[in-house]
Design a protein around this motif. Structure first.
Motif, PDB file in Angstrom:
ATOM      1  N   GLN A  40       0.832  -1.212   0.000  1.00  0.00           N
ATOM      2  CA  GLN A  40       0.000   0.000   0.000  1.00  0.00           C
ATOM      3  C   GLN A  40       0.862   1.256   0.000  1.00  0.00           C
ATOM      4  O   GLN A  40       0.517   2.256  -0.623  1.00  0.00           O
ATOM      5  CB  GLN A  40      -0.964  -0.012   1.179  1.00  0.00           C
ATOM      6  CG  GLN A  40      -2.092  -1.026   0.956  1.00  0.00           C
ATOM      7  CD  GLN A  40      -3.069  -1.097   2.108  1.00  0.00           C
ATOM      8  OE1 GLN A  40      -2.709  -0.803   3.250  1.00  0.00           O
ATOM      9  NE2 GLN A  40      -4.292  -1.517   1.815  1.00  0.00           N
ATOM     10  N   THR A  44      -1.119   2.763  -3.781  1.00  0.00           N
ATOM     11  CA  THR A  44      -1.949   3.582  -2.903  1.00  0.00           C
ATOM     12  C   THR A  44      -2.807   2.590  -2.150  1.00  0.00           C
ATOM     13  O   THR A  44      -2.945   1.431  -2.553  1.00  0.00           O
ATOM     14  CB  THR A  44      -2.863   4.541  -3.690  1.00  0.00           C
ATOM     15  OG1 THR A  44      -3.626   3.764  -4.620  1.00  0.00           O
ATOM     16  CG2 THR A  44      -2.069   5.585  -4.420  1.00  0.00           C
ATOM     17  N   GLU A  45      -3.404   3.030  -1.083  1.00  0.00           N
ATOM     18  CA  GLU A  45      -4.147   2.106  -0.231  1.00  0.00           C
ATOM     19  C   GLU A  45      -5.270   1.435  -1.015  1.00  0.00           C
ATOM     20  O   GLU A  45      -5.487   0.230  -0.923  1.00  0.00           O
ATOM     21  CB  GLU A  45      -4.708   2.875   0.955  1.00  0.00           C
ATOM     22  CG  GLU A  45      -4.977   1.980   2.140  1.00  0.00           C
ATOM     23  CD  GLU A  45      -5.403   2.784   3.351  1.00  0.00           C
ATOM     24  OE1 GLU A  45      -6.425   2.409   3.933  1.00  0.00           O
ATOM     25  OE2 GLU A  45      -4.717   3.788   3.676  1.00  0.00           O
ATOM     26  N   ASP A  46      -5.956   2.226  -1.853  1.00  0.00           N
ATOM     27  CA  ASP A  46      -7.126   1.660  -2.525  1.00  0.00           C
ATOM     28  C   ASP A  46      -6.753   0.757  -3.687  1.00  0.00           C
ATOM     29  O   ASP A  46      -7.602   0.063  -4.213  1.00  0.00           O
ATOM     30  CB  ASP A  46      -8.055   2.786  -3.004  1.00  0.00           C
ATOM     31  CG  ASP A  46      -7.362   3.700  -4.003  1.00  0.00           C
ATOM     32  OD1 ASP A  46      -6.164   3.995  -3.812  1.00  0.00           O
ATOM     33  OD2 ASP A  46      -8.007   4.095  -4.985  1.00  0.00           O
ATOM     34  N   ARG A  47      -5.501   0.753  -4.088  1.00  0.00           N
ATOM     35  CA  ARG A  47      -5.115  -0.132  -5.180  1.00  0.00           C
ATOM     36  C   ARG A  47      -4.385  -1.387  -4.698  1.00  0.00           C
ATOM     37  O   ARG A  47      -3.830  -2.132  -5.481  1.00  0.00           O
ATOM     38  CB  ARG A  47      -4.303   0.634  -6.227  1.00  0.00           C
ATOM     39  CG  ARG A  47      -5.190   1.596  -7.028  1.00  0.00           C
ATOM     40  CD  ARG A  47      -4.489   2.221  -8.205  1.00  0.00           C
ATOM     41  NE  ARG A  47      -3.476   3.188  -7.797  1.00  0.00           N
ATOM     42  CZ  ARG A  47      -2.171   3.036  -8.028  1.00  0.00           C
ATOM     43  NH1 ARG A  47      -1.736   1.971  -8.650  1.00  0.00           N
ATOM     44  NH2 ARG A  47      -1.327   3.955  -7.631  1.00  0.00           N
ATOM     45  N   ARG A  49      -5.595  -4.508  -2.376  1.00  0.00           N
ATOM     46  CA  ARG A  49      -6.796  -5.006  -1.705  1.00  0.00           C
ATOM     47  C   ARG A  49      -6.498  -6.336  -1.052  1.00  0.00           C
ATOM     48  O   ARG A  49      -5.876  -7.206  -1.654  1.00  0.00           O
ATOM     49  CB  ARG A  49      -7.913  -5.160  -2.731  1.00  0.00           C
ATOM     50  CG  ARG A  49      -8.183  -3.875  -3.544  1.00  0.00           C
ATOM     51  CD  ARG A  49      -9.147  -2.968  -2.838  1.00  0.00           C
ATOM     52  NE  ARG A  49     -10.405  -3.666  -2.662  1.00  0.00           N
ATOM     53  CZ  ARG A  49     -11.373  -3.681  -3.579  1.00  0.00           C
ATOM     54  NH1 ARG A  49     -11.226  -3.010  -4.693  1.00  0.00           N
ATOM     55  NH2 ARG A  49     -12.475  -4.356  -3.358  1.00  0.00           N
ATOM     56  N   ASP A  51      -9.107  -7.777   1.050  1.00  0.00           N
ATOM     57  CA  ASP A  51     -10.341  -8.248   1.659  1.00  0.00           C
ATOM     58  C   ASP A  51     -10.728  -9.610   1.105  1.00  0.00           C
ATOM     59  O   ASP A  51     -10.298 -10.021   0.032  1.00  0.00           O
ATOM     60  CB  ASP A  51     -11.455  -7.222   1.433  1.00  0.00           C
ATOM     61  CG  ASP A  51     -11.684  -6.945  -0.036  1.00  0.00           C
ATOM     62  OD1 ASP A  51     -12.454  -7.683  -0.658  1.00  0.00           O
ATOM     63  OD2 ASP A  51     -11.067  -5.984  -0.556  1.00  0.00           O
ATOM     64  N   GLN A  54     -12.370  -9.769  -2.502  1.00  0.00           N
ATOM     65  CA  GLN A  54     -11.426  -9.563  -3.592  1.00  0.00           C
ATOM     66  C   GLN A  54     -10.551 -10.798  -3.796  1.00  0.00           C
ATOM     67  O   GLN A  54     -10.333 -11.250  -4.918  1.00  0.00           O
ATOM     68  CB  GLN A  54     -10.547  -8.345  -3.252  1.00  0.00           C
ATOM     69  CG  GLN A  54      -9.628  -7.896  -4.350  1.00  0.00           C
ATOM     70  CD  GLN A  54     -10.328  -7.160  -5.483  1.00  0.00           C
ATOM     71  OE1 GLN A  54      -9.842  -7.136  -6.592  1.00  0.00           O
ATOM     72  NE2 GLN A  54     -11.474  -6.570  -5.203  1.00  0.00           N
TER      73      GLN A  54
ATOM     74  N   THR B  29     -13.075   0.860 -13.341  1.00  0.00           N
ATOM     75  CA  THR B  29     -12.270   0.462 -12.188  1.00  0.00           C
ATOM     76  C   THR B  29     -11.310  -0.677 -12.494  1.00  0.00           C
ATOM     77  O   THR B  29     -10.292  -0.826 -11.825  1.00  0.00           O
ATOM     78  CB  THR B  29     -13.166  -0.007 -11.016  1.00  0.00           C
ATOM     79  OG1 THR B  29     -13.892  -1.171 -11.450  1.00  0.00           O
ATOM     80  CG2 THR B  29     -14.117   1.081 -10.582  1.00  0.00           C
ATOM     81  N   ASP B  31     -11.867  -3.560 -11.743  1.00  0.00           N
ATOM     82  CA  ASP B  31     -11.948  -4.340 -10.513  1.00  0.00           C
ATOM     83  C   ASP B  31     -13.005  -5.436 -10.698  1.00  0.00           C
ATOM     84  O   ASP B  31     -14.173  -5.153 -10.953  1.00  0.00           O
ATOM     85  CB  ASP B  31     -12.337  -3.373  -9.385  1.00  0.00           C
ATOM     86  CG  ASP B  31     -12.489  -4.069  -8.036  1.00  0.00           C
ATOM     87  OD1 ASP B  31     -12.593  -5.310  -7.990  1.00  0.00           O
ATOM     88  OD2 ASP B  31     -12.515  -3.330  -7.022  1.00  0.00           O
ATOM     89  N   GLU B  56     -17.107  -5.163   1.715  1.00  0.00           N
ATOM     90  CA  GLU B  56     -16.696  -5.231   0.305  1.00  0.00           C
ATOM     91  C   GLU B  56     -17.735  -5.941  -0.547  1.00  0.00           C
ATOM     92  O   GLU B  56     -17.934  -5.605  -1.712  1.00  0.00           O
ATOM     93  CB  GLU B  56     -15.344  -5.926   0.175  1.00  0.00           C
ATOM     94  CG  GLU B  56     -14.164  -5.128   0.739  1.00  0.00           C
ATOM     95  CD  GLU B  56     -14.004  -5.295   2.243  1.00  0.00           C
ATOM     96  OE1 GLU B  56     -14.698  -6.155   2.831  1.00  0.00           O
ATOM     97  OE2 GLU B  56     -13.171  -4.569   2.828  1.00  0.00           O
ATOM     98  N   ARG B  59     -20.476  -3.530  -0.994  1.00  0.00           N
ATOM     99  CA  ARG B  59     -19.995  -2.492  -1.908  1.00  0.00           C
ATOM    100  C   ARG B  59     -20.110  -2.995  -3.351  1.00  0.00           C
ATOM    101  O   ARG B  59     -20.488  -2.263  -4.264  1.00  0.00           O
ATOM    102  CB  ARG B  59     -18.537  -2.165  -1.569  1.00  0.00           C
ATOM    103  CG  ARG B  59     -17.912  -1.128  -2.445  1.00  0.00           C
ATOM    104  CD  ARG B  59     -18.449   0.251  -2.115  1.00  0.00           C
ATOM    105  NE  ARG B  59     -18.162   1.183  -3.188  1.00  0.00           N
ATOM    106  CZ  ARG B  59     -19.064   1.957  -3.771  1.00  0.00           C
ATOM    107  NH1 ARG B  59     -20.315   1.943  -3.363  1.00  0.00           N
ATOM    108  NH2 ARG B  59     -18.732   2.773  -4.739  1.00  0.00           N
TER     109      ARG B  59
END
Lengths: 508, 384, 320
Positions: A40, A44-47, A49, A51, A54, B29, B31, B56, B59
């Motif tokens: 991170q 960046t933190e959001d890129r 993951r 969780d 994911q 995204t 994603d 998540e 989301r």
């Protein structure tokens, strides 16, 4: 033959046992460990993951294999970020698995072992430069194949490899799998269309492989990297060759009352010295499913249809089209139709390219095979494929790149039927054996991934495999990149913990 | 936990991934959790494997625009829209999604007077510059609007809620065009105040059903119901599925998009000089992917403008998505950026869009939009 | 190491190691001393000076199997390209190997494309399967007999242009393609070669020597005629017979660089427009690999030939 088949089949079935349909592996809720924090900090933190949702998604691709084990998922945007990820992975002694659109059918993007870092390149999706003077375009690996071709269209070019998944698969994935597609009959597979690559090596070095010149200095490491299924590093930039759009295109749809007649037509066309842009065959079952979806006017009463396309200058394509028509009629074609315009052509191709998905109308699961046989053996091997299906009490459909001898037998089934998976894998092994016996190869375009490792020794000796493994060692001595793929057990980078069964109830 | 999803529907996805590029949220995204394949996989994980409803996972579900662009792309015919609506319904029932304020916000939709008053108030506030830009509202909300008057009973013109408040001009133009084609029009007005589309998107199925039943009771049988908002039309054509009754199916069968209906009934429209305009057609998702009658827009527009151009993004969503642009301004903005880039490449004078949500959302980015009916009306009357 | 690795599977292990001709060649290569395979010696200086202590041997020759309708031919490395092409021509086919003398193995080891590469394809794309003798004297097979093939690492690609420094080529399967109905060269001395290249859809060659532009058009007669018409718009082209092949040092430049060919110290030259190959009187200035890429090369050599006994003294890319 019979006893060999049997032993091959049982070996194949055993080979699958370590993979297939393990009870749903689940992850513990994400822990934020130092690896994730380091990643991170670099991105960046959001890129980055970590969780459970994911990681669950990134543990799969479009193949039937279950039981991957994704670690942190990174979405880099630059080469430097890929380098950083690689170095952090090295520091934490963690493997990495590159991923494009996740449309692979051999499980090549499934992370194996100790929660590898997934490098999803979907955000690296820019066409960087169209360099007409050098006949290339520089693109990032996450560019979608069809997007690239559409992007090149105003300039009069396209990217020739056009796998059936081209509307979604990425150039990076094409490079990893040396992708083919219907039109590689005339234009060649991905390797012929990649001039240069920028890759990040497993040690985190940025390597320029190949070049825009015809004979780049040194060994053809670009040629070796293409088709290596992400085991030699991560592609970060690609110089793709621009192929000029042909002004003249003719697309013919030939109907036959037997698959053999269609296959013989294909051999006849090649023997006559015509090299069509594409020659694709679909049998009756798949044609019906496709027609239900696209309504392109595919005949649903023919035992097989041949979709043939020639391209070139306006005058010459008529000569080729006439020749294909004549050869088809000589091989008992019951109908020959010429696509009237671009719309009809596009519709016919849409049918062909969505064939695999369309079968869900018939049964919820499919297993798509991918072997190549000599063209002259097509008809015999197809007959054997149908016989294999009968023997195993399975429904099988055939849709294939006939011009290349690239078979795609499609076994359709309902995975909820008890015992059906054993029969599916048994039939798969028999198909592979029949193809190899006919002088073919294991995979035409899907790659080995986790699917066919165990069959590698049917095509190659230990010496052959040893030398393949040396390529891997030269690029990746520590087995950092996509471990557990391609090479069979017994070779380095293959002996990682294979898909473990993790208790079902971890999700709570 | 169960999401109440039909097991066969859920199993019909073979995870091939062909939907990915047709999903606006995946497009912006990259994603997987923001893709149809990913969302279906997570529905399976939750319903079949007992995966927890983490933030998540929620989301993933709530980020869906519900444009249903994935459905025509799906060779397996996965009923994604219904899977997502059912998922949201289940989660809304359990108070896991669609928070209370969102339900409250949807209340006025069935009370046209309140909505008109609200719009008037908003228009005043807007003039003071206090309305946040990110809400994507049109630049000049109407302060006062002329009432709609019935001219006959050949067809109903469904006037709806938000659209009647924000864009009554479109109804008026549509009514004039239908009349010019030789038919008498009854605007539905208070008879049928709201179709329930936004409620359905939010998973408030109970409210949708009662709105549907109310509308079916209110409108005379057999008369075609023309809808000039693609989202409303799609929702009304889905009443058959929603209520599962023969009556509802019969009702849905007489709902037409106004362009769809006009394409078959435009023989008597006068021939006039086409407007000297290059017009790009922006297909609302619920016209193209759900109703699948978007080609009619080209048929009805072709005689009335100099040039029609297609966008090169294969009908990818613009990000409006009913209330989506308000609930998910960031994603909606990124999706809109893609659409605007595509529009820029087509270099049109005007963009024709048959859905008020899309028009407002695009107008928020400075794209000059117009409803196809307004274009035809303009060509016929000579005034805009 | 593992029970199901297939290491004991003899069905394929015997497949390509029993051919007595290959076995004999493997024994000739041996396991210890320095060894170099000579073909037609047409490019003998490629890669630099051979270590004088090295044994020079010959690869086996002859066409092993040719099925025209499969569009592949199995041929031993020592076979002259001319002999191979004569055999294929009888069936109306050819390959991407260059027609400038020498053997199949030599052409692949050097990796030089034919002048008509735009029409017949590159050498690197022509090679489908390779059998070579390793530095340990073992017969190794890579690739397969089909055009489409993603079955493990691509050893054939590694071998093309490697100058025999990773293995001694013994037998290969090469892709064939049909000889076009018509092949016609055109010459103009007033053409802009880059405009000529752009004007026609699919030239098989555009050669430029600073003054003259030579263009090869191939295909159906109607197609050649049409393109000849398009060509005429870019210069006063006349039909000529096949020119003699360009000679000299081989340069490899990005195609765009040919527009600035005057800035390079080539001496007299023949440049392949759209490709970037230049045959010049003077050699191309030495180029170097980045240290990182060089390191991969070094490791590759270590893997395949740890004692450095294969074609000792020579390096791919040097002295073309």
């Amino acid at each position: 033959m019979a006893s060999f088949l049997k032993s091959a089949a049982s070996a194949g079935s055993a080979a699958y046992d370590s993979f297939r349909r393990l009870p749903g592996r689940k992850f513990e809720p994400a822990e934020t460990d130092q690896l994730v924090l380091d990643l991170q900090a670099a991105l960046t933190e959001d890129r980055v993951r970590n969780d459970s949702a994911q990681r669950a998604l990134m543990s799969h691709d479009a193949s039937v294999f279950d039981g991957g084990n994704a670690g942190p998922v990174c979405y880099p945007e630059t080469t430097d970020e890929v380098v950083a990820i690689m170095k952090i992975a090295e520091r934490h002694d963690r493997a990495v698995v590159p991923r494009g659109a996740g449309t692979g059918l051999a499980g090549g993007a499934i992370p194996l072992g100790d929660a590898p870092v997934v490098i999803a390149v979907t955000k690296m999706n820019r066409v960087l430069e169209i360099d007409e003077d050098n006949g290339i375009a520089w693109v990032e690996p996450g560019v979608i194949n069809l997007d690239l071709t559409n992007h090149l269209k105003p300039h009069g070019y396209h990217f020739a490899p056009d796998p059936s998944s081209q509307q979604v698969c990425t150039i990076g994935g094409n490079v990893a799998n040396n992708s083919g597609g219907p039109h590689c009959l005339a234009y060649g597979v991905t390797n012929a269309h990649i001039m240069a690559l920028e890759v990040v090596s497993p040690a985190g070095d940025v390597l320029q492989l190949g070049g825009l010149d015809p004979e780049p200095l040194g060994l053809d490491l670009r040629g070796v990297f293409v088709g290596s299924e992400g085991t030699l590093g991560v592609t970060t930039k690609v110089a793709v060759k621009l192929t000029r759009n042909r002004p003249g295109v003719r697309t013919l749809l030939l109907s036959f009352s037997s698959v053999r007649d269609a296959a013989n037509t294909v051999s006849g066309v090649i023997a006559a010295g015509v090299v069509p842009a594409a020659m694709e065959v679909m049998d009756a079952r798949i044609t019906e499913a496709v027609e239900n979806y696209v309504h392109a006017g595919y005949p649903t009463d023919a035992a097989a249809v041949l979709l043939a396309e020639v391209d070139g200058l306006e005058s010459g394509v008529d000569i080729d089209a006439d020749q294909i028509r004549a050869i088809g009629l000589a091989n008992n074609a019951t109908d020959v139709r010429l696509a009237a315009d671009d719309t009809e052509r596009a519709l016919l191709w849409k049918g062909r390219k969505t064939a695999f998905g369309a079968i869900a109308q018939i049964a919820p699961d499919y297993y798509l095979h991918d072997t190549v046989v000599p063209r002259s053996a097509l008809a015999d091997v197809l007959e054997e494929v149908y016989a294999i299906a009968d023997r195993n009490d399975l429904l099988i459909m055939n849709v294939f790149h006939a011009g290349d001898g690239n078979l795609h037998p499609l076994i359709i089934f309902d995975g909820r039927d008890p015992g059906v998976l054993d029969r599916v894998h048994q039939a798969g092994a028999e198909i592979i054996t029949a193809s190899l016996d006919a002088g073919g190869v294991l995979s035409g375009e899907h790659g080995i991934g986790v699917e066919k490792q165990k069959f590698m020794s049917r095509m190659f000796t230990d010496d052959d495999l040893d030398h393949q493994n040396r390529v891997r060692q030269a690029f990746d001595p520590v087995c950092r990149a996509n471990p557990g793929k391609v090479m069979p057990m017994g070779h380095s980078c293959a002996d990682i913990q294979q898909l473990r069964a993790v208790p079902r109830d971890v999700w709570g | 936990m169960t999401l109440g999803l039909d097991a066969d529907d859920l199993n019909s996805c073979v995870q091939c991934g062909l939907c990915l590029p047709h999903c606006p949220t995946f497009r912006v995204t990259g994603d997987e959790s923001m893709s149809p394949r990913g969302r279906i996989k997570l529905m399976r994980e939750v319903q079949d494997e007992g995966a927890p409803l983490t933030a998540e996972v929620l989301r993933s579900f709530e980020s869906c625009v519900q444009c249903r662009g994935c459905e025509p792309a799906c060779p397996s015919g996965v009923p994604y829209g219904h899977l997502m609506e059912q998922t949201r319904e289940t989660l809304a029932d359990q108070k896991k999604m669609a928070p209370g304020w969102q339900r409250l916000a949807l209340k006025p939709l069935k009370h046209p007077a309140a909505l008109q008053a609200g719009t008037k108030a908003l228009s005043i506030i807007q003039k003071t510059g206090l309305v946040p830009k990110r809400l994507g509202l049109p630049d000049d909300l109407p302060f006062r609007q002329e009432p709609l008057v019935a001219s006959g009973d050949d067809v109903y013109l469904f006037t709806g809620c938000v659209m009647d408040a924000f864009q009554r001009d479109v109804h008026q133009a549509g009514q004039r065009v239908i009349e010019a084609a030789g038919f008498g029009v009854t605007p539905t007005g208070d008879l049928a105040p709201c179709c329930g589309a936004l409620q359905a998107h939010a998973g408030l199925a109970g409210e949708t059903r009662s709105l549907a039943e109310h509308m079916m009771r209110s409108l005379a049988p057999d008369t075609p119901i023309l809808v000039d908002s693609a989202g409303c039309g799609a929702a009304m054509k889905d009443y058959g599925h929603l209520l599962g009754t023969d009556e509802a199916r019969a009702f849905s069968a007489r709902v037409f998009d106004i362009q769809e209906w006009l394409a078959d009934n435009m023989a008597d429209l006068p021939t006039v000089e086409p407007l000297d305009l290059r017009v790009a057609v922006q297909d609302p998702c619920h016209l193209r992917h759900v109703q699948r009658v978007h080609l009619a827009t080209r048929v009805v527009l072709a005689p009335y403008v100099r040039e029609l151009v297609e966008l090169d993004d294969e009908g990818l969503c613009c990000g409006a998505g009913g209330a989506y642009s308000v609930l998910e301004p960031e994603l909606a903005g990124q999706i809109r950026d893609r659409k605007v880039a595509s529009i820029d490449r087509a270099t049109p004078d005007l963009v024709a869009s048959a859905n008020p949500g899309c028009s407002m959302h695009l107008a928020g980015a400075g794209v000059p939009t117009i409803h196809p009916m307004e274009l035809i009306d303009w060509a016929l009357t000579g005034t805009r | 190491m593992s029970g199901d690795s297939g290491s004991g599977d003899s069905s394929s292990a015997t497949l390509h190691s029993t051919d007595p001709v290959l076995r004999e060649f493997a024994e000739l290569v041996g396991e210890t001393d320095g060894v170099a395979v000579a073909g037609g010696r047409t490019r003998w200086s490629a890669g630099g000076e051979l270590d004088s202590a090295a044994r020079v041997i010959q690869a086996p020759s002859g066409i092993v199997d040719y099925v025209p309708e499969e569009m592949i031919v199995t041929v031993r490395a020592g076979t002259p390209v001319a002999e191979l092409h004569a055999e294929l021509a009888a069936k109306g086919q050819r390959t991407g190997l260059p027609e400038r003398g020498g053997t199949v193995g030599g052409a692949l080891a050097v990796g030089e494309n034919d002048v008509t590469v735009l029409g017949r394809g590159t050498v690197r794309s022509a090679l489908l399967q390779v059998r070579y003798v390793s530095s340990e004297g073992r017969i190794v097979n890579g690739g397969g007999p089909t055009v489409k093939n993603v079955t493990g690492f691509d050893l054939p690609r590694l071998m093309v242009g490697s100058l025999g420094t990773l293995g001694c080529l013994a037998e290969v399967i090469v892709r064939t393609n049909p000889i076009p109905t018509v092949s016609q060269w055109y010459l103009a001395s007033d053409a802009d070669p880059f405009a000529s290249y752009q004007a026609v859809m699919a030239p098989s060659a555009v050669v430029y020597d600073g003054t003259n532009t030579l263009v090869l058009l191939e295909g159906h007669a109607v197609d050649v005629d049409q393109q000849a018409g398009e060509l005429a718009a870019t210069g006063s082209f006349v039909e000529v017979g096949p020119p003699s092949l360009p000679t000299g040092h081989r340069w490899s430049l990005p195609p765009a660089e040919l527009k600035k060919i005057a800035t390079h110290d080539t001496g007299a030259f023949n440049a392949l427009v759209g490709v970037g190959t230049v045959w010049a009187a003077k050699p191309q200035p030495a180029r170097t690999l980045s240290p990182e890429v060089q390191a991969v090369h070094d490791r590759m050599k270590m893997q395949f030939d740890p004692t450095g006994r294969l074609n000792p003294g020579r390096k791919p890319g040097v002295n073309r």
